[in-house]
Write an enzyme that holds these catalytic residues in place. Structure first.
Site, PDB file in Angstrom:
ATOM      1  N   ASP A  25      29.338  -7.714  -0.882  1.00 55.86           N
ATOM      2  CA  ASP A  25      29.774  -8.220  -2.462  1.00 55.86           C
ATOM      3  C   ASP A  25      29.168  -9.732  -1.763  1.00 55.86           C
ATOM      4  O   ASP A  25      29.149 -10.425  -3.131  1.00 55.86           O
ATOM      5  CB  ASP A  25      31.421  -8.032  -2.307  1.00 55.86           C
ATOM      6  CG  ASP A  25      31.293  -6.480  -3.534  1.00 55.86           C
ATOM      7  OD1 ASP A  25      30.227  -5.913  -3.068  1.00 55.86           O
ATOM      8  OD2 ASP A  25      32.276  -6.422  -4.470  1.00 55.86           O
TER       9      ASP A  25
ATOM     10  N   CYS B 143      33.863  -2.376   4.301  1.00 58.52           N
ATOM     11  CA  CYS B 143      33.184  -2.828   3.241  1.00 58.52           C
ATOM     12  C   CYS B 143      33.724  -2.366   1.541  1.00 58.52           C
ATOM     13  O   CYS B 143      33.764  -1.813   1.693  1.00 58.52           O
ATOM     14  CB  CYS B 143      31.925  -3.714   3.221  1.00 58.52           C
ATOM     15  SG  CYS B 143      32.844  -5.350   4.942  1.00 58.52           S
ATOM     16  N   ASP B 144      33.544  -3.463   0.741  1.00 54.53           N
ATOM     17  CA  ASP B 144      34.641  -3.467  -0.278  1.00 54.53           C
ATOM     18  C   ASP B 144      34.516  -2.448  -1.147  1.00 54.53           C
ATOM     19  O   ASP B 144      35.086  -1.711  -1.244  1.00 54.53           O
ATOM     20  CB  ASP B 144      34.233  -4.436  -1.605  1.00 54.53           C
ATOM     21  CG  ASP B 144      34.407  -6.043  -1.024  1.00 54.53           C
ATOM     22  OD1 ASP B 144      34.785  -6.098   0.688  1.00 54.53           O
ATOM     23  OD2 ASP B 144      34.437  -7.041  -1.415  1.00 54.53           O
ATOM     24  N   LYS B 145      33.147  -1.756  -1.378  1.00 49.59           N
ATOM     25  CA  LYS B 145      33.088  -0.492  -2.004  1.00 49.59           C
ATOM     26  C   LYS B 145      32.924   0.856  -1.522  1.00 49.59           C
ATOM     27  O   LYS B 145      33.003   1.931  -1.532  1.00 49.59           O
ATOM     28  CB  LYS B 145      32.356  -0.425  -3.131  1.00 49.59           C
ATOM     29  CG  LYS B 145      32.306  -1.959  -4.040  1.00 49.59           C
ATOM     30  CD  LYS B 145      33.160  -2.017  -4.866  1.00 49.59           C
ATOM     31  CE  LYS B 145      33.309  -3.113  -5.591  1.00 49.59           C
ATOM     32  NZ  LYS B 145      33.269  -4.465  -4.823  1.00 49.59           N
TER      33      LYS B 145
ATOM     34  N   CYS C 244      35.758 -10.275   5.717  1.00 46.49           N
ATOM     35  CA  CYS C 244      35.979 -10.887   5.504  1.00 46.49           C
ATOM     36  C   CYS C 244      37.210 -11.347   5.910  1.00 46.49           C
ATOM     37  O   CYS C 244      38.061 -10.666   5.398  1.00 46.49           O
ATOM     38  CB  CYS C 244      35.249 -11.602   3.925  1.00 46.49           C
ATOM     39  SG  CYS C 244      33.469 -12.089   4.211  1.00 46.49           S
TER      40      CYS C 244
ATOM     41  N   GLU D 245      32.145  -9.452  -9.901  1.00 46.69           N
ATOM     42  CA  GLU D 245      33.119 -10.262  -9.882  1.00 46.69           C
ATOM     43  C   GLU D 245      32.857 -11.854 -10.792  1.00 46.69           C
ATOM     44  O   GLU D 245      31.947 -12.124  -9.862  1.00 46.69           O
ATOM     45  CB  GLU D 245      33.432 -10.162  -8.193  1.00 46.69           C
ATOM     46  CG  GLU D 245      33.944  -8.778  -7.357  1.00 46.69           C
ATOM     47  CD  GLU D 245      34.147  -8.669  -6.407  1.00 46.69           C
ATOM     48  OE1 GLU D 245      34.775  -7.541  -5.383  1.00 46.69           O
ATOM     49  OE2 GLU D 245      33.540  -9.701  -5.148  1.00 46.69           O
TER      50      GLU D 245
ATOM     51  N   SER E 197      36.881 -11.259  -7.435  1.00 49.44           N
ATOM     52  CA  SER E 197      37.106 -10.662  -5.789  1.00 49.44           C
ATOM     53  C   SER E 197      38.297 -11.189  -5.399  1.00 49.44           C
ATOM     54  O   SER E 197      38.690 -11.380  -5.805  1.00 49.44           O
ATOM     55  CB  SER E 197      35.357 -12.167  -4.703  1.00 49.44           C
ATOM     56  OG  SER E 197      36.247 -12.254  -3.481  1.00 49.44           O
TER      57      SER E 197
END
EC number: 4.2.1.9
Length: 557
Positions: free
Chosen positions: A78, A119-121, A194, A446, A472
């Site tokens: 992202d 990570c995110d998704k 992150c 985002e 985010s």
């Protein structure tokens, strides 16, 4: 075993022949076949080192008597996709990941799965697949990145959000470009997700809280050997889950989701969890409403002040005892944590936390001394968002919890960012960024670049930002997203005009446009849906199928 359907008997000789062409022996073919879902790639920092995790998982599977079979999924960073067309594709990748895991696991009749996201998704996509397939499954994530240290000032931590906000500081003249270059080089010192309580780490922590990851899964840093040992343990543990018939439906129950929501509130997790947890729950046959989120936020206090809301990072949370310590502290209050929920350890939450550390009172505050009495997230309702919108209230400065100001209206993230960078946004303004929802974006981008620019320019304590897009986990300030219905669906946000007065009252869970119902209806009657921004390929199909943010932006069918 499920894999017997593709490998046992006379008619399966061709299938066995194909397996032998890869190098599998009769002994390996006869064992349980464990799918290793590895999302490694060379563009996502949190996934760059996942091959090492996959090797450790496979070692564990072999040690426990199974045959590991690895396959891959896509994964989007992202941060790298931010503020350009690439971000339109991030949320949509969640459904594609879930579907691709379903296809691979079903087509090849795997007996069980070990998911390796970070990570995110990717994390929610794999959790959705796990719930849908209901095969014995365990998660081992890649782990968080270490926070950076400012050169010459080792006590000063920096992270990716420091870089994003520094861009705004340079643009406003508050920072020299040379200092930005120093921060850029220092902020991301290792691989891993992150380092703050951003979306990736939020979802990894909640994977552990809900019971699908081993203790430590959410917080042990990517570069620590403990992460590799945990991967081996996950590989061994999956054979026990298979033997004992422990499937996700026995773990991801309604009570387990409530546990996860309580931890979500205590940690001050990303607003994206309000999209992902309902989507995962939907696959598990569990309903999570926005009202339930407010209910749990009202009773679960905010215990951890983690970046971007505070000075600590995931490595600090890990040293303080991690998610198990947070669960243990929350369990002291009746009704917050159900200790009888089963986890992939084979033990209950209560049994797991019996040996967990007590809250240290600093990184993990006690119930008696929380950062905030209510949880990190809040859902607001009103005539601007009849179906709700979401804010990370733990990252909002006190004076912006209640705010009234003139609307500054933009039909895209790019237009809003340009206005911020050009100095056209003033104290007291309420930015409205619309046509960035699940359908309108498409993909619900985002808004990290505009929120970070506001913070870097020192405007995050005086300017609010409202959008039908999302944020985010690194965004801070009065950043209110997921406005539903979205503009592309004819929600009231579509007819906000420049200068309209908008009121925000986070403590009362209200958001409003200072217009009477008749005026809003008159404007809506004259509204026309704009043409779609993407008309071919995956995101065109996504825009046609996706539902509203208030239901998790899941597919309608």
């Amino acid at each position: 075993m499920k894999s017997d359907s593709m490998k046992e008997g006379l008619a399966r000789a061709p299938h066995r022949s194909l397996l032998k062409s890869i190098g599998y022996t009769d002994e390996e073919i006869g064992r349980p076949i464990i799918g290793i879902v590895n999302s490694a790639n060379e563009i996502v920092p949190g996934h760059a080192d996942l091959n090492k995790i996959a090797r450790a998982v496979k070692d564990g599977v072999y040690m426990a008597g199974g045959t590991p079979v690895e396959f891959s999924t896509i994964g989007v960073c992202d941060g790298i996709a931010m503020n350009h067309i690439g971000m339109k594709y991030s949320l949509g990748s969640r459904e594609l990941i879930a579907d691709s895991v379903e296809i691979m696991a079903t087509a090849h009749a795997f007996d069980a799965l070990v998911m390796i996201p970070n990570c995110d998704k990717i994390v929610p996509g794999m959790l959705m697949a796990a719930a849908r397939l209901n095969l014995p499954t365990i998660f081992i994530s890649g782990g968080p990145m270490l926070a950076g240290r400012y050169p010459g000032k080792p006590e000063k931590k920096v992270d990716l959000i420091t870089v994003f906000e520094a861009v705004g500081a340079v643009k406003s003249g508050r920072m020299a470009p040379e200092e930005l270059a120093i921060i850029e080089d220092a902020a991301c010192p290792t691989c891993g997700s992150c380092s703050g309580m951003f979306t990736a780490n939020s979802m990894n922590c909640l994977t552990e809280a809900i019971g699908m990851g081993l203790p430590g899964n959410g917080t042990v840093p990517a570069v620590m050997s403990e992460r590799v040992r945990m991967a081996k343990q996950a590989g061994m543990r999956i054979l026990d889950l298979l033997k004992n018939g422990v499937t996700p439906d026995k773990i991801m129950t309604a009570k387990a989701f409530r546990n996860a929501l309580a931890v979500d509130m205590a940690l001050g997790c990303s607003t994206n969890t309000v999209l992902h947890l309902p989507a995962i729950a939907h696959e598990a046959g569990v309903s999570i409403s926005l009202d339930l989120i407010n209910e749990i936020s009202g009773i679960a206090p905010h215990l951890c002040s983690l970046s971007p809301a505070g000075p600590n990072h995931i490595e600090d949370l890990n040293m303080a005892g991690g998610i198990q310590a947070v669960l243990k502290e929350l369990a002291r209050k009746s009704g917050l944590i159900d200790p009888d929920c089963l986890t992939v350890t084979g033990r209950t939450v209560g049994e797991n936390i019996a040996s967990a550390r007590d809250a240290d009172g600093q990184v993990i505050r006690t119930l008696e001394t929380p950062h905030h009495a209510q949880g990190g997230l809040a859902v607001l309702f009103g005539n601007l968002a009849p179906d709700g919108c979401v804010v990370k209230q733990s990252a909002v400065v006190d004076k912006m919890l209640v705010h009234e100001g003139p609307a500054r209206v933009f039909d895209s993230e790019e237009d809003a960012t340009t206005a911020i960078m050009d100095g056209r946004i003033k104290k007291g303004d309420v930015l409205v960024i619309r046509y960035e929802g699940p359908k309108g974006g498409p993909g619900m981008r985002e808004m990290l670049t505009p929120t970070s620019a506001l913070a870097g320019m020192g405007l995050d304590s005086t300017v609010a930002l409202i959008t039908d897009g999302r944020f985010s986990g690194g965004s801070r300030g009065a950043a209110i997203g997921h406005v539903s219905p979205e503009a592309m669906e004819g929600g009231p946000i579509a007819v906000v005009k420049e200068g309209d007065t908008i009121t925000i009252d986070i403590p009362k869970k209200k958001i409003g446009l200072k217009l009477d119902a008749g005026e809003i209806q008159n404007r809506l009657s004259g509204w026309n849906r704009p043409a779609p921004k993407i008309t071919r390929g995956y995101m065109a199909r996504y825009a046609d199928q996706v539902s509203s943010a208030n239901t998790g932006a899941i597919f309608k069918k």
